[in-house]
Write an enzyme that holds these catalytic residues in place. Structure first.
Site, PDB file in Angstrom:
ATOM      1  CB  SER A  73      -0.916  -0.019   1.228  1.00  0.00           C
ATOM      2  OG  SER A  73      -1.674  -1.200   1.277  1.00  0.00           O
ATOM      3  CG  LEU A  74       3.673   1.255  -2.467  1.00  0.00           C
ATOM      4  CD1 LEU A  74       4.613   1.133  -3.657  1.00  0.00           C
ATOM      5  CD2 LEU A  74       4.432   1.044  -1.175  1.00  0.00           C
ATOM      6  CG  ASP A  75      -2.748   4.439  -2.425  1.00  0.00           C
ATOM      7  OD1 ASP A  75      -2.529   3.905  -1.324  1.00  0.00           O
ATOM      8  OD2 ASP A  75      -3.792   4.255  -3.084  1.00  0.00           O
ATOM      9  CG  PHE A  76      -0.408   5.751   3.518  1.00  0.00           C
ATOM     10  CD1 PHE A  76       0.065   6.638   4.478  1.00  0.00           C
ATOM     11  CD2 PHE A  76       0.269   4.561   3.324  1.00  0.00           C
ATOM     12  CE1 PHE A  76       1.195   6.354   5.199  1.00  0.00           C
ATOM     13  CE2 PHE A  76       1.414   4.263   4.053  1.00  0.00           C
ATOM     14  CZ  PHE A  76       1.882   5.167   5.000  1.00  0.00           C
TER      15      PHE A  76
END
Length: 415
Positions: A73-76
């Protein structure tokens, strides 16, 4: 540029222990160290895990010279601290860490709950941050505590990266295979930020302490007066350990480089670009001083520093000592002059240049003085600095209530 000013302080280990026959061989060995980070959804709403993740991203590429990659999960977007307003992906890229498909052959750090199956991986380490410490395990763990401090996350990152290093460099069979359950010697719950704080010494340990402060929300919201004191310049070698330096910092005063980072947090700070002299009694106005000066004789004179609570820490030396650190609180049960007695072992012990890499350098340069100076530099790692720096900050928050005024730890011995 002289080699002493550019050599990676962790790569130097391969010169000192004799395992590398040349500097080129040492660099090639470290260039083969690869790790990957797998990020789960839990990180998006847990401050301690965000501190863990940012510390890993910052510290790992300074040591694991082959490749550090990231997946999950890299988009936060980080909501606080050093990378507030940046996505995880942008933050990772700023440290030279890029997304890549999961690879079972790489040493792996799992941050937060992840659906990726890693049982077949040779090395995979999970983390759980608790109210007063952390857990590291090769098996999946429960959710991290929502009230876990960022201080915990920084220390956990230091310990986790040390497990990676022990596995990749020393090939220790226990590395990453053991359960580590660690609690800080002081109670973090209820700790308060001092109203004024001075950090004396901004090498890798002092920078790690300031880095940790960036994850203490109460400090970010407080009117704490922060003073930075150091007289030295940032060298290329210092980039291998200094969490608050980058290529643009080389040649700057350390106080200016670190203040540049602090300014990004919009926190007020001031600098003193001179050496702290303790030849006679010296009074300071700050309520707490964090001392991160690697100088035996300076430490011996710390009783002369008046008007403040002192928390002093130092990292061990040599091939067998770089994973160790000690911390003292003054005033305490002992005086500084009783802790450091006699002469410095470092200053009286002859420096050996018999290791193959130093003999090769000596043959090529015919510079015995320069080779001896290089051999005399300490081995240092950014991750042991992070672990120790987190303890400096923890003690600064609990300085008035702690009964444990001295600790000595080897990160390899955590259990």
């Amino acid at each position: 540029m002289k080699l002493i000013e550019s050599l990676n302080r962790t790569v130097k280990l391969a010169l000192d222990d004799g395992s590398a026959g040349s500097l080129e061989e040492a660099l090639a060995r470290f260039g083969g160290f690869h790790i990957q980070i797998i990020v789960g959804e839990e990180v998006t709403h847990n401050l301690a895990l965000q501190a863990y993740l940012q510390t890993v991203l910052n510290a790992a590429p300074r040591t694991f010279r082959g490749e550090v990659t990231i997946a999950g999960s890299l988009d936060f977007v980080f909501g606080s601290s050093w990378h507030m307003g940046q996505t995880l992906l942008a933050t990772a890229k700023s440290y030279g860490v890029y997304p890549e498909s999961v690879n079972s052959s790489k040493a792996t750090l799992v941050v937060g709950q992840s659906s990726v199956e890693v049982k077949s991986f040779a090395f995979a380490l999970y983390v759980q941050c608790t109210t007063n410490g952390f857990v590291l395990s090769p098996d999946p763990l429960e959710l991290s505590a929502q009230d876990a401090s960022g201080v915990v996350g920084v220390a956990a990152a230091g310990a986790a990266l040390n497990e990676c290093f022990q596995y990749l460099y020393f090939k220790k069979t226990w590395a990453g295979q053991r359960l580590i359950e660690y609690d800080f010697p002081v109670a973090l719950t209820g700790g308060t930020v001092p109203d004024s704080l001075r950090v004396i010494g901004l090498g890798h340990l002092g920078q790690a302490a300031v880095w940790t402060l960036g994850f203490v929300q109460s400090w970010m919201r407080s009117a704490c007066r922060l003073v930075l004191q150091d007289y030295d310049l940032v060298s290329e070698s210092g980039l291998s350990t200094g969490l608050l330096t980058d290529l643009s910092s080389v040649g700057q005063l350390k106080v200016d480089a670190v203040k540049g980072y602090i300014d990004r947090l919009m926190v007020d700070s001031s600098v003193i670009a001179t050496r702290m002299e303790l030849d006679s009694e010296t009074f300071v106005s700050e309520s707490v001083c964090l001392v991160a000066v690697d100088d035996f004789f300076f430490r011996k004179k710390l009783d002369r520093l008046r008007g403040t609570s002192l928390i002093e820490a130092g990292i061990g030396e040599g091939v067998l000592g770089f994973t160790k650190f000690q911390l003292h609180v003054f005033p305490g049960k002992r005086l500084a002059s009783d802790v450091w007695t006699g002469s410095s072992e470092k200053s009286t012990k002859p420096i050996q240049i018999s290791a193959p890499a130093y003999q090769k350098l000596l043959h090529e340069s015919s510079d015995e003085c320069g080779t001896t100076q290089l051999a005399g530099r300490s081995i240092a790692t950014p991750f042991i600095g992070a672990f120790a720096g987190a303890h400096l900050v923890a003690y600064s928050m609990c300085h008035s209530s702690t009964e444990v005024d001295a600790i000595a730890l080897d990160v390899n011995s955590l259990h």
